[in-house]
Motif scaffolding. Structure first.
Motif, PDB file in Angstrom:
ATOM      1  N   UNK A 307      16.574 -28.389   0.060  1.00 57.59           N
ATOM      2  CA  UNK A 307      15.463 -28.101   0.964  1.00 57.59           C
ATOM      3  C   UNK A 307      15.858 -26.987   1.923  1.00 57.59           C
ATOM      4  N   UNK A 308      14.936 -26.076   2.222  1.00 53.08           N
ATOM      5  CA  UNK A 308      15.292 -24.955   3.083  1.00 53.08           C
ATOM      6  C   UNK A 308      15.612 -25.394   4.509  1.00 53.08           C
ATOM      7  N   UNK A 309      16.449 -24.586   5.158  1.00 61.93           N
ATOM      8  CA  UNK A 309      16.808 -24.815   6.548  1.00 61.93           C
ATOM      9  C   UNK A 309      15.902 -23.950   7.411  1.00 61.93           C
ATOM     10  N   UNK A 310      15.432 -24.495   8.525  1.00 65.25           N
ATOM     11  CA  UNK A 310      14.585 -23.751   9.455  1.00 65.25           C
ATOM     12  C   UNK A 310      15.275 -23.688  10.811  1.00 65.25           C
ATOM     13  N   UNK A 311      14.895 -22.741  11.663  1.00 69.16           N
ATOM     14  CA  UNK A 311      15.525 -22.650  12.984  1.00 69.16           C
ATOM     15  C   UNK A 311      15.388 -23.913  13.830  1.00 69.16           C
ATOM     16  N   UNK A 312      14.403 -24.775  13.512  1.00 72.01           N
ATOM     17  CA  UNK A 312      14.212 -25.993  14.299  1.00 72.01           C
ATOM     18  C   UNK A 312      14.532 -27.265  13.528  1.00 72.01           C
ATOM     19  N   UNK A 313      15.013 -27.155  12.311  1.00 71.80           N
ATOM     20  CA  UNK A 313      15.353 -28.361  11.552  1.00 71.80           C
ATOM     21  C   UNK A 313      16.543 -28.069  10.631  1.00 71.80           C
ATOM     22  N   UNK A 314      17.379 -29.094  10.382  1.00 69.67           N
ATOM     23  CA  UNK A 314      17.265 -30.467  10.881  1.00 69.67           C
ATOM     24  C   UNK A 314      17.536 -30.560  12.374  1.00 69.67           C
ATOM     25  N   UNK A 315      16.980 -31.571  13.040  1.00 69.72           N
ATOM     26  CA  UNK A 315      17.108 -31.634  14.507  1.00 69.72           C
ATOM     27  C   UNK A 315      18.532 -31.885  14.987  1.00 69.72           C
ATOM     28  N   UNK A 316      19.325 -32.615  14.190  1.00 77.10           N
ATOM     29  CA  UNK A 316      20.708 -32.899  14.591  1.00 77.10           C
ATOM     30  C   UNK A 316      21.663 -32.462  13.494  1.00 77.10           C
ATOM     31  N   UNK A 317      22.856 -32.051  13.928  1.00 79.32           N
ATOM     32  CA  UNK A 317      23.934 -31.642  13.029  1.00 79.32           C
ATOM     33  C   UNK A 317      25.164 -32.459  13.372  1.00 79.32           C
ATOM     34  N   UNK A 318      26.226 -32.379  12.565  1.00 78.92           N
ATOM     35  CA  UNK A 318      27.457 -33.077  12.942  1.00 78.92           C
ATOM     36  C   UNK A 318      27.954 -32.589  14.302  1.00 78.92           C
ATOM     37  N   UNK A 319      28.340 -33.511  15.146  1.00 79.32           N
ATOM     38  CA  UNK A 319      28.764 -33.160  16.504  1.00 79.32           C
ATOM     39  C   UNK A 319      30.075 -32.375  16.444  1.00 79.32           C
TER      40      UNK A 319
END
Length: 408
Positions: A307-319
């Motif tokens: 699935x494509x990545x967007x500037x606003x998603x996914x909302x969280x990434x690995x800390x």
């Protein structure tokens, strides 16, 4: 109609002296023999029936159920006319899997207990157990020498045939399903191997020149602008398929390496992998790690989905973690959220490049030799599994055919 049971009065010698008197009643339709035994200090019923040891068509073992009733003997459920030795009522079974070893007592596994209240059991006293084992051995030795034993074994097999057919059909269906699944996997892996061979044979696409500096806006998960920064491509195609970006902005500076998902199993890798800093190997010291709000960050992000990545998603990434002392202190939320927004923007920038597919093709070409080895090993394993399951299916089909011959 089945013949009525017949009864014979017999006398059997006990292994350690004495005689066991028994009334042997044969049920030719079920293949069972009921021994009503009596001697000094012991009386009761032994129900003797052929017993399947390891899935064989005709039972090669024999089991003795203590007391009257239909098999199997169930724990904590007393049966009528269970043997009583020295006034101790005994519940259980005895099994012999190697008839040729009789009358060796070691050929018989006797499993007796004394039932007590509230689903408790007690150990059978030594004297009562010894007398019981002698009686069981005498009965089994007699049963082994019966002229009608082959007919009893066949009758027991015919009686169990309907259930055996159901079991055989279920086992065959499960094995056939396993074989079909493995064959489908092999077809998919053969197609994948063909794709990898084509990728390895084709020339690697040339890497484009790094683009000039540009300004971009990064946003939070709701699409609101968080800030802007200057981005420069410092390397393209090193390693193959990747782009190294250096970002500079207010309270923000550092490099990331963006490329296809590094653990992708697709011949042409999908997804996104982002390394913070410019080192090639995870766990090594990385150069130019990002500094956000004065905190040097370390980490990576793998986006395995196509699935494509967007500037606003996914909302969280690995800390991310700190790259400097104190390592264990959490990264402040403000720095973390700002960095997540930058990483999403750069991943989307990579995905939207006109040469994105060429970059993925270059990564595929570089990974092809190792992927080819892994694909061939997988196909070899699947071929071995297919051979094994084919033999299993053939064996189960033959077994089902044999069991079907026992049906009326």
């Amino acid at each position: 109609m089945p013949a009525p049971p017949t009864a014979d009065e017999i006398r059997l010698p006990l292994p350690r002296g004495g005689t066991l008197t028994a009334t042997a009643t044969t049920d030719t339709s079920a293949g069972t023999v009921r021994y009503a035994v009596r001697t000094a200090h012991l009386h009761g019923v032994f129900l003797v029936h052929p017993h399947v040891i390891d899935g064989e068509l005709l039972p090669c073992g024999v089991r003795v159920s203590f007391g009257d009733g239909t098999p199997p003997v169930r724990p904590y459920q007393p049966r009528a006319h269970e043997p009583v030795a020295y006034r101790v009522r005994i519940h259980g079974t005895a099994t012999c899997s190697t008839l040729d070893r009789l009358p060796d007592p070691r050929a018989v596994l006797v499993e007796p207990v004394v039932l007590a209240e509230h689903f408790a059991t007690r150990r059978v006293p030594d004297g009562a157990r010894a007398l019981l084992e002698d009686a069981v051995l005498a009965v089994l030795t007699h049963w082994r020498t019966r002229e009608d034993r082959p007919a009893l074994v066949l009758a027991a097999a015919r009686r169990a045939a309907p259930a055996a057919v159901r079991t055989a059909r279920a086992s065959l269906a499960a094995a056939e399903a396993d074989l079909a699944a493995v064959q489908a996997r092999a077809i998919r892996h053969e197609y994948r191997l063909l794709q990898l061979e084509q990728l390895a044979a084709a020339p690697s696409p040339p890497a484009a020149a790094p683009a000039g500096p540009a300004r971009f806006v990064y946003t939070d998960e709701d699409g609101r602008a968080v800030g802007s920064a200057l981005v420069r491509e410092t390397a393209v195609g090193r390693p193959p398929g990747t782009v190294t970006y250096r970002v500079e902005g207010p309270r923000l500076a550092g490099s990331v390496v963006v490329g296809p998902y590094q653990h992708s199993h697709d011949p042409v890798p999908t997804g996104i992998s982002v390394q913070y800093g410019t080192a090639a190997e995870a766990g090594q010291h990385r150069d130019d790690e990002p500094v956000v709000n004065g905190v040097r960050l370390r980490g990576a992000w793998d986006h395995s989905s196509a699935d494509p990545v967007a500037p606003s998603s996914p909302p969280t990434l690995p800390r991310p973690s700190r790259a400097e002392e104190p390592f264990t202190r959490p990264v402040p939320d403000a720095a973390k959220n700002r960095w997540w927004a930058v990483v999403r923007a750069l991943a989307a920038r990579y995905s939207e490049r006109p040469d994105n597919q060429a970059l993925r093709q270059a990564a595929a070409h570089a990974r092809a030799p190792q992927a080819l080895d892994a694909a061939r090993e997988t196909l070899d394993r699947l071929a071995e599994e297919t051979t094994r399951l084919t033999a299993t299916v053939n064996r189960l089909r033959e077994h089902l055919d044999d069991v079907l011959t026992l049906l009326p």
